[in-house]
Design a protein around this motif. Structure first.
Motif, PDB file in Angstrom:
ATOM      1  N   THR A 173       7.916 -34.717  61.052  1.00 14.58           N
ATOM      2  CA  THR A 173       7.543 -35.625  61.957  1.00 14.58           C
ATOM      3  C   THR A 173       7.549 -36.763  61.544  1.00 14.58           C
ATOM      4  O   THR A 173       7.597 -37.994  62.074  1.00 14.58           O
ATOM      5  CB  THR A 173       6.897 -35.072  62.918  1.00 14.58           C
ATOM      6  OG1 THR A 173       5.535 -35.428  61.462  1.00 14.58           O
ATOM      7  CG2 THR A 173       6.294 -33.757  63.597  1.00 14.58           C
ATOM      8  N   HIS A 174       7.243 -36.868  60.337  1.00 10.99           N
ATOM      9  CA  HIS A 174       6.753 -38.560  59.401  1.00 10.99           C
ATOM     10  C   HIS A 174       7.227 -38.557  58.067  1.00 10.99           C
ATOM     11  O   HIS A 174       7.967 -37.486  57.365  1.00 10.99           O
ATOM     12  CB  HIS A 174       5.484 -39.011  59.629  1.00 10.99           C
ATOM     13  CG  HIS A 174       5.001 -39.153  60.857  1.00 10.99           C
ATOM     14  ND1 HIS A 174       4.379 -37.993  61.612  1.00 10.99           N
ATOM     15  CD2 HIS A 174       4.593 -40.075  61.864  1.00 10.99           C
ATOM     16  CE1 HIS A 174       4.225 -38.153  63.315  1.00 10.99           C
ATOM     17  NE2 HIS A 174       3.900 -39.387  63.302  1.00 10.99           N
ATOM     18  N   GLN A 183       7.486 -43.584  57.954  1.00  8.58           N
ATOM     19  CA  GLN A 183       7.372 -44.297  59.658  1.00  8.58           C
ATOM     20  C   GLN A 183       7.021 -42.738  60.350  1.00  8.58           C
ATOM     21  O   GLN A 183       7.587 -41.987  59.492  1.00  8.58           O
ATOM     22  CB  GLN A 183       8.823 -45.195  59.915  1.00  8.58           C
ATOM     23  CG  GLN A 183      10.178 -43.837  58.803  1.00  8.58           C
ATOM     24  CD  GLN A 183      11.420 -44.460  58.917  1.00  8.58           C
ATOM     25  OE1 GLN A 183      11.923 -44.417  59.799  1.00  8.58           O
ATOM     26  NE2 GLN A 183      11.543 -44.996  57.718  1.00  8.58           N
ATOM     27  N   LYS A 184       7.711 -42.858  62.012  1.00  9.70           N
ATOM     28  CA  LYS A 184       7.612 -41.521  62.822  1.00  9.70           C
ATOM     29  C   LYS A 184       9.020 -41.556  61.903  1.00  9.70           C
ATOM     30  O   LYS A 184      10.325 -42.192  62.648  1.00  9.70           O
ATOM     31  CB  LYS A 184       7.188 -41.741  63.548  1.00  9.70           C
ATOM     32  CG  LYS A 184       7.207 -40.312  64.669  1.00  9.70           C
ATOM     33  CD  LYS A 184       6.858 -41.040  66.003  1.00  9.70           C
ATOM     34  CE  LYS A 184       6.279 -39.080  66.699  1.00  9.70           C
ATOM     35  NZ  LYS A 184       6.226 -39.663  68.449  1.00  9.70           N
ATOM     36  N   GLN A 186      12.214 -39.863  64.750  1.00 13.78           N
ATOM     37  CA  GLN A 186      12.802 -39.900  65.786  1.00 13.78           C
ATOM     38  C   GLN A 186      14.525 -39.351  65.811  1.00 13.78           C
ATOM     39  O   GLN A 186      14.641 -38.829  64.505  1.00 13.78           O
ATOM     40  CB  GLN A 186      12.922 -40.777  66.184  1.00 13.78           C
ATOM     41  CG  GLN A 186      11.966 -42.477  66.609  1.00 13.78           C
ATOM     42  CD  GLN A 186      11.397 -41.960  67.243  1.00 13.78           C
ATOM     43  OE1 GLN A 186      11.167 -41.173  68.249  1.00 13.78           O
ATOM     44  NE2 GLN A 186       9.546 -42.436  67.251  1.00 13.78           N
TER      45      GLN A 186
END
Length: 201
Positions: A173-174, A183-184, A186
């Motif tokens: 997820t990160h 960052q996340k 996506q």
């Protein structure tokens, strides 16, 4: 003196009570909720490890989010591949991305490593493969199609076929490390890798 001994015993007793509560809670959290892992290899470049061997990304792996096998196209997931063991199928660093967990996680096939890939297709999707034994594959029920972002440099579904949802380990997820890359992650599906036909959602 007796007071000091009583205090010492209470302290030790409290320590062990806390210890025997904290350890199972921590192990359960790392096994069922989330953990941290270091990504090694180049098969997920440029999304992960864009700098090559100079720096490995450290990612947060969320076990809880896939507890019902709820994944979507474009998710980056870690998984176990049955029969895959690096000592039996050694790949150059450039061809594979594996994860090193921050806590012991045991797999019957390979207790140290799991691979990390992007979900390209879900059950019922028809996908055009890249070098698989069949040019087109309909992903069977209860399976997904996974690939590395660095095509041609990845050991993925194009080599071993669709993967059972039961082999999912977690969703990345990160990116947590290095700090400049925080960052996340996506869910991004490259346009050229979209399924030819999708199962009705």
């Amino acid at each position: 003196m007796t007071q000091a001994q009583g205090f010492g015993r209470r302290y030790i007793k409290a320590f062990f009570k806390g210890f025997f509560v904290a350890v199972p809670v921590t192990v359960t959290f790392l096994d069922r909720v989330a953990c941290v892992a270091r990504v090694e290899g180049a098969s997920m470049q440029p999304s992960l490890n864009p700098g090559g061997r100079q720096a490995s990304d450290v990612v947060l792996l969320n076990h809880w989010s896939i507890r019902n096998y709820d994944v979507q196209r474009g998710d980056i997931v870690s998984l176990v591949v049955p029969g895959y063991h690096r000592s039996l199928f050694p790949l150059p660093w450039e061809l594979e991305s594996v994860i090193k967990l921050s806590h012991p996680s045991r797999s019957p096939r390979n207790p140290e490593q799991k691979i990390i890939k992007r979900v390209i297709a879900l059950e019922g999707d028809i996908i055009k493969t890249i070098g698989y034994k069949k040019k087109y594959v309909k992903v069977p029920h209860g399976h997904i199609w996974v690939e590395g972002d660095h095509h041609g440099h990845s050991f993925d579904s194009n080599a071993f076929g669709p993967v059972s949802l039961g082999l999912l380990h977690a969703r990345a997820t990160h990116i947590l490390w290095p700090p400049k890359r925080w960052q996340k992650l996506q869910p991004i599906l490259p346009p050229e890798r979209k399924p030819l036909q999708r199962e009705q959602e």
